[in-house]
Write a protein that holds these residues in place. Structure first.
Motif, PDB file in Angstrom:
ATOM      1  N   SER B  74       8.461   9.225  42.099  1.00  0.00           N
ATOM      2  CA  SER B  74       9.126   8.070  41.492  1.00  0.00           C
ATOM      3  C   SER B  74       8.157   7.302  40.618  1.00  0.00           C
ATOM      4  CB  SER B  74       9.668   7.143  42.573  1.00  0.00           C
ATOM      5  OG  SER B  74      10.648   7.795  43.328  1.00  0.00           O
ATOM      6  N   GLN B 116      17.154   5.332  42.146  1.00  0.00           N
ATOM      7  CA  GLN B 116      17.619   5.620  43.496  1.00  0.00           C
ATOM      8  C   GLN B 116      18.615   4.544  43.927  1.00  0.00           C
ATOM      9  OE1 GLN B 116      13.701   6.541  45.059  1.00  0.00           O
ATOM     10  NE2 GLN B 116      14.661   7.828  46.590  1.00  0.00           N
ATOM     11  N   ASP B 195      16.517  10.129  39.846  1.00  0.00           N
ATOM     12  CA  ASP B 195      15.643  10.010  41.014  1.00  0.00           C
ATOM     13  C   ASP B 195      16.455  10.237  42.288  1.00  0.00           C
ATOM     14  OD1 ASP B 195      13.692   9.500  42.835  1.00  0.00           O
ATOM     15  OD2 ASP B 195      13.031   7.618  41.926  1.00  0.00           O
ATOM     16  N   GLU B 196      16.281  11.367  42.901  1.00  0.00           N
ATOM     17  CA  GLU B 196      16.996  11.762  44.117  1.00  0.00           C
ATOM     18  C   GLU B 196      18.487  11.477  44.027  1.00  0.00           C
ATOM     19  OE1 GLU B 196      15.145  11.650  47.663  1.00  0.00           O
ATOM     20  OE2 GLU B 196      13.111  11.480  46.887  1.00  0.00           O
TER      21      GLU B 196
HETATM   22 MG    MG Z   1      10.848   8.204  45.399  1.00  0.00          MG
END
Ligand code: MG
Ligand code: ADP
Lengths: 341, 536, 310
Positions: B74, B116, B195-196
């Motif tokens: 990240s 996220q 991000d994820e």
């Molecule tokens: Mg992360």
């Protein structure tokens, strides 16, 4: 951390600015030949054009009679509508060694007696009251009040004679307060015109000028052609009376400046004699025990006509006659209950 | 560079902007790098989050960024998006060096990022969220009709199903993610960092997302997908970059990689995540039974609406579901932390409905809470203190009212060793441990008591793959000795790998309980969304 | 006795009073709505009103045009708004406390300036009743709606204007976003602090006009603390109206209606104890607030300062 400190300082500065300029006292010791020092704590401001201003104006009158600041020094705290604030101010003035501390509000009673029993060398005055605390063994408190129903009666007579609709509006502050003035006023009206209608409305506040102004509108729309009212809130109402050309009868202080064309009479509270007498007594060592009353008889109450507008002679005549009747006791507008502004 | 920049700024008004360099593949060379990062260094107090990392993304490529939690994935991408400033390193866009001070700069460079945590204003509609911050063609007035038309067009082109007029608070997580993607597309991003993105989605939504990403790739977008789910990455990416502890392990083409190889790159050694599928299940009598359990959540709304379940000795029963469907309340009710408004709970045939937590613990119930930092440990206690937290009054650990310090110390050291808890010392404050190690600590404490029943809520969430592997091993070992386990998880791969049976919870009710071998992620996903596959 | 209340002329009178009384509340609470929608709670409205009331009055008292007085109030209001923004947006001090600080500052400074520049209560001639031709001749409605001074009309005009700015402009969209999720707005390049400074200036200007509507519109005098806490009621009305301009309009009218009603009830000598009568508006406010307390409309970031996290 640093940021918090900066913020606190800023807020503090704001607060300082807020408080600055309302107090003008200095803690100079009371030496021989030094001026007589009087402090006054009042619920509204020195320019409220009503109760507080009447006292402040009287103090400045006495001050100039006595020879200015060198002879009489005046300190004041305004806007003390909260009793706790007032109580603290009264105690501060006493502690700073003022010769006379005036608590200019009926609600300050408990505070005055409490502080007075702690500072027996200081003299206090409590308005509006006739209670000097003598029955509690307190000897350093004067009491004062105005027999406002006398002026109320005279204004009532004037109102009755001015009104053509026979509808008259009264704007009171908090129900029960200003009762003397309003009762006297109603008596005065009905003694002249038994059938005239007097509409009384209360705003529930001493200082809600907005609501007082609207109350004036309401009375006018309900047909009133003469208005009166009490407490500092009436400034808004006088503005409305002025705009609508409706007669206004003032009380407590001179209100002509607000309605040069509509203010017909003013009942004025003149505390000068009371103050002078208290000062004289204190200087001989008598710190309290006297209860003063403002009346037409002792020149504490005055009825002033607006010189700038034409007023029928018969109205003036009737007013003067009413005053004489009160003085001589022919008319007794009194339903006397104590403790009123 | 200047012309490129100007071009994007020109598009920085209402109306759809295309990725710089053209909308169709013919207009650019597919292999040209869009963004390159060289020697990126970023420090946080006490951590070197990125240590001279190189990274690049090509046009029309989906590049996966893989690594354990805390590897710096990240951080690296936040630097590219202008949220963090690197201490060292260079960033190039289309071969020319650029500086990116803020997200606004990044958007100007055609870089968009889906965080996220979604950055959406709930109270606004989809269209308003997209229009926010853009110049209107009718400044100072809004021109939402035009934005809405643009959204519809992009929806169509990339298979992003959204109702432009819906207020965001009415949308599901998957839909919100689409709004985020839409925001970036509408702003003319040529590159998208996710991000994820799959962590919060149901399997169906993941599939839809991947379809969209496929369209985008075809249209020349550069995509970066951060994930730690190996299967996903293998199925969709073109290249993979692996980070470990802030350092670049390597960048490899996906087609050359297997799960095992990737896991080794990530962790630095061989890992074993699959359960041996041939193992004999030796189930015994029912250890934990829930009968028509009802409970309310913190706001007083019904959270469990009559849940009936039973777990046998030697069995792991999984509870699948999208978070917020009653899992937390279920775990708390069994642990005795939340009052029930109806139903009953039995352990080994004895009703325990009215028992306190302490009494349940004594009777052999162990609990691994979801909020481990909050409910599982006392942050400011030493490791050893947390290890004996529940049993500190038992005869083992105390003489009368005094704690037996020597014994506690010896006992703690043993557990630290047995459960591979990485800590400088048993007197270290627990708060200083990493997430994976705190989870090992809790596991050590709970499992060392040889419990009869274990309730584990999201035991592997947010911890690194090494720790996950260890936890899996422990759960399986204990299962083999006859423990009954209720495993609550949102990770379907995990449930399918570990459980014997899987119950799906939806809006406080059990949709179905399925045998592991007779179900699939797809079926579970539908149930998690409240749909019975056969009734569709 | 009560039938007197239901004569046409009385009802017209009550509604006429109501429409006029709502004026200062409308200005002040619409201004506060801007601030709160952007996430800034300004409890200093009363202080700004007093400053606006004073400056408008002073300029007119010195012989200038009424509109110049109004502009002076607006200028002072903007300055006060900037001060509030500086303290609570830039310095990030607690918004409630800094609002009270601003109130005390406005109260103190307006009193001080009044004492030094004017010294005693005086009257001026303010905005006059301006009957709108034709419309004011409509029976009943004409008197109720179209027989007021210019500032009253302006206050009602501000309702749709505020609604439009908040809901139909890019600034309005930013205000709504910043009040609800400043982080999201920030990532899209919206200057959170810039938006909050803007709403503080708008709010300050409107609060100052609210003050001016008293000193050169409805009463034509200035007195220390003449707002008598009206600004605090205006803040409550924003909650009451659940942050919507129409709600604020409804709240202002309702509050004013009850006030008008109690004045008329007393003036017509209808036997309701005056203690009860004067309490009616406050009782009503509390009752309605109790019912509207839970609102999803509330800006989620209200009273929270924003700092970009790294
Ligand atoms: Mg992360
Ligand atoms: N804002 C921050 N402040 C301090 N440390 C941070 C911050 N963001 C990340 N870190 C640390 O930097 C390291 C890398 O974090 P991150 O990039 O979030 O990892 P990943 O996304 O790969 O899980 C971690 O040790 C994390 O604790």
């Amino acid at each position: 951390m640093l940021r918090q400190i900066r913020i606190s300082m800023l807020i503090f500065l704001l607060l300082l600015a807020a408080c600055g300029g309302s107090d003008e006292d200095d803690g100079a010791a009371n030496a021989e030949g030094a001026p007589f020092r009087v402090a006054i704590v009042m619920p509204s401001s020195t320019t409220d054009i009503a109760w507080s201003q009447s006292m402040y104006d009287s103090l400045t009158t006495v001050q100039s009679e006595m020879g200015g600041e060198d002879a009489l020094k005046i300190a004041f705290s305004e806007g003390m509508f909260r009793v706790t604030d007032a109580s603290a101010a009264i105690r501060d003035y006493a502690a700073e060694g003022y010769d006379l501390v005036i608590a200019h509000g009926a609600q300050y009673g408990n505070s005055v007696f409490e502080v007075a029993s702690d500072f027996t060398e200081t003299s206090f005055a409590w308005g509006t009251s006739s209670d000097t605390g003598a029955d509690r063994g307190i000897e350093n408190v004067f009491a004062y009040g105005a027999v406002a129903n006398e002026g109320g009666y005279v204004n009532g007579v004037v109102a009755a004679m001015l009104s053509t609709n026979d509808v008259i509006g009264v704007i009171g502050p908090v129900a029960g307060d200003a009762k003397l003035y309003i009762d006297g006023f109603v008596r005065g009206v009905t003694d002249v015109k038994p059938d005239a209608q007097v509409n009384v409305s209360y705003t529930g506040s001493f200082s809600d000028t907005t609501l007082a102004a609207e109350a004036a509108h309401v009375h006018i729309q309900a047909g009133a052609d003469v208005l009166t009212g009490s407490a500092q809130q009436v400034v808004g109402a006088i503005g409305v009376a002025n705009e609508n050309g409706v007669a206004w009868l003032g009380t407590q202080s001179d209100q002509i400046s607000l309605g040069p064309n509509v203010v017909v009479t003013n009942q004025i509270y003149n505390w000068a004699n009371v103050i002078s007498d208290m000062i004289a007594k204190i200087e001989t060592g008598e710190l309290g025990g006297t209860a003063y009353k403002l009346t037409f008889e002792n020149d504490g109450l005055r009825l002033e006509f607006n010189e700038n507008i034409e007023i029928a002679d018969e109205v003036k005549e009737a007013a003067r006659a009413a005053i004489e009747d009160i003085k001589s006791g022919v008319v007794d507008p009194v339903l006397l209950e104590e403790d009123d502004e | 560079m200047l012309t490129g920049r100007r071009r994007i700024e020109d598009q920085f008004v209402y109306g759809i902007a295309r990725p710089t360099g053209g909308h169709r593949a013919v207009n650019f060379r597919l292999n040209a790098p869009y963004v390159q990062m060289y020697g990126i260094v970023k420090r946080f107090p006490g951590v070197l989050a990125c240590d001279h990392v190189d990274f690049d993304v090509r046009r029309g490529e989906l590049h996966a960024l893989l690594g354990e939690n805390g590897a710096g994935k990240s951080t690296l991408m936040r630097i590219l998006y202008g949220l963090y400033q690197p201490e060292e390193g260079r960033i190039l866009r289309d071969g020319a060096e650029v500086t990116i001070h803020s997200p606004t700069d990044a958007i100007r460079q055609g870089i968009g990022m889906i965080h996220q945590h979604f950055m959406l204003v709930d109270t606004l509609t989809v269209t308003e969220n997209v229009a926010l911050g853009l110049k209107s063609s009718r400044e100072p007035l809004l021109d939402l009709d035009r934005v809405e038309a643009g959204i519809r067009e992009l929806s169509e082109a990339y298979g992003l199903q959204i109702d432009p007029r819906a207020p965001v608070w009415t949308l599901s997580v998957g839909e919100r993610q689409r709004v985020e993607i839409m925001k970036a597309l509408y702003r003319g991003a040529a590159m998208l960092i996710l991000d994820e993105p799959t962590a919060v989605l149901t399997p169906q939504e993941v599939e839809e997302l991947f379809v969209t990403l496929g369209y985008m790739k075809e249209n020349g977008y550069s995509l970066v997908l951060i994930s730690h789910k190996l299967q996903e990455i293998l199925s969709i990416s073109d290249r993979i970059t692996v980070l470990r502890s802030g350092r670049l392990v390597g960048t490899v083409p996906t087609k050359d990689m297997t799960r095992q190889e990737l896991a080794r790159m990530m962790v630095g050694r061989d890992v074993m995540l699959e359960r041996d599928r041939d193992d004999e299940i030796d189930v015994g009598e029912v250890r934990l039974r829930l009968e028509d359990v009802k409970a309310v959540d913190v706001t007083g709304q019904p959270a469990l609406r009559g849940v009936s379940l039973s777990v046998q000795a030697g069995e792991i029963l999984g509870v699948a579901g999208i978070s917020g469907n009653g899992q937390r309340e279920l775990a708390e009710v069994i642990a005795g932390l939340r009052p029930m408004t109806g139903g009953s709970v039995e352990m080994d045939g004895t009703p325990i409905t009215d028992w306190s937590t302490a009494r349940r613990t004594e009777a052999g119930l162990a609990y691994i809470p979801e909020e481990r930092m909050h409910d599982g440990i006392v942050r400011d206690f030493a490791v050893s203190e947390n290890l004996v937290l529940q049993e500190h009054t038992s005869d083992k650990f105390s003489h009368g009212i005094f704690l037996a310090f020597d014994y506690i110390a010896r006992y703690s050291r043993q557990l630290v060793q047995d459960f591979y808890i990485k800590t400088p010392d048993i007197r270290t404050m627990t708060r200083n441990l990493s997430g994976g190690n705190i989870q090992r600590l809790i596991l050590a404490r709970e499992l060392s008591r040889r419990p009869k029943v274990l309730v584990a809520a999201q035991p592997t969430r947010g911890i690194d793959i090494g720790a996950i592997e260890y936890i899996y091993q422990q759960l399986l070992e204990q299962r083999d000795t006859g423990m009954a386990t209720l495993l609550i998880s949102e990770d379907l791969d995990e449930l399918l790998a570990l459980c014997d049976r899987i119950a799906v919870i939806y809006e406080g009710q059990i949709m179905d309980v399925l045998e592991r071998d007779k179900t699939s992620a797809e079926e579970l996903g539908l149930l998690m969304a409240g749909v019975h596959p056969e009734r569709q | 006795m009560f039938d007197e209340l239901f004569t046409i002329s009385t009802l017209v009178g009550i509604l006429h009073s109501c429409v006029r009384l709502a004026t200062p509340y409308l200005f002040a609470s619409l201004g506060e709505t801007f601030g709160q929608r952007s996430g800034v709670l300004n409890l200093g409205v009363d202080g700004i009103m007093l400053m606006g009331a004073f400056f408008a009055f002073y300029v007119v008292f010195e012989g200038h045009n009424l509109w110049v007085g109004l502009l002076a109030a607006i200028a002072v209001g903007i300055l006060m708004g900037l001060l509030k923004a500086f303290v609570s947006v830039t310095m990030q001090s607690l918004q409630g406390i800094s609002g009270i600080g601003l109130y005390l500052f406005g109260l103190g400074l307006s009193s001080l300036l009044f004492k030094t520049l004017i010294g005693s209560v005086e009257g001026v001639s303010g905005f006059r009743q301006l009957a709108i031709p034709f419309l004011s001749d409509i029976p009943g409605i004409g008197h109720i709606l179209f027989n007021h001074n210019a500032l009253v009309y302006l206050a009602y005009l501000m309702v749709p204007v505020s609604w439009f700015v908040i809901n139909r402009t890019t600034l309005g969209l930013k205000i709504r976003a910043v009040g609800h999720n400043p982080e999201a707005a920030d990532t899209l390049g919206v200057s959170v602090n810039g938006v909050r400074y803007t709403t503080m200036m708008i709010g300050g200007a409107l609060a100052a006009v609210a003050g001016a509507s008293l000193s050169i519109g409805l009463q034509n005098v200035f007195q220390e603390n003449m707002t008598n806490g009206l600004g605090f009621i205006a803040v409550a009305l924003v909650y009451f109206g659940s942050w919507r301009t129409v709600g604020v309009l409804g709240g202002s009218l309702l509050f004013s209606l009850v006030n008008a009603l109690q004045l008329w009830v007393q003036a017509l000598a209808i036997p309701v104890p005056s203690e009860i009568a004067v309490m009616m508006p406050y009782i009503m406010t509390i009752v309605v607030l109790a019912f509207t307390a839970r609102q999803i409309q509330k800006p989620a970031a209200l009273a929270r300062s924003y700092e970009r996290g790294e």
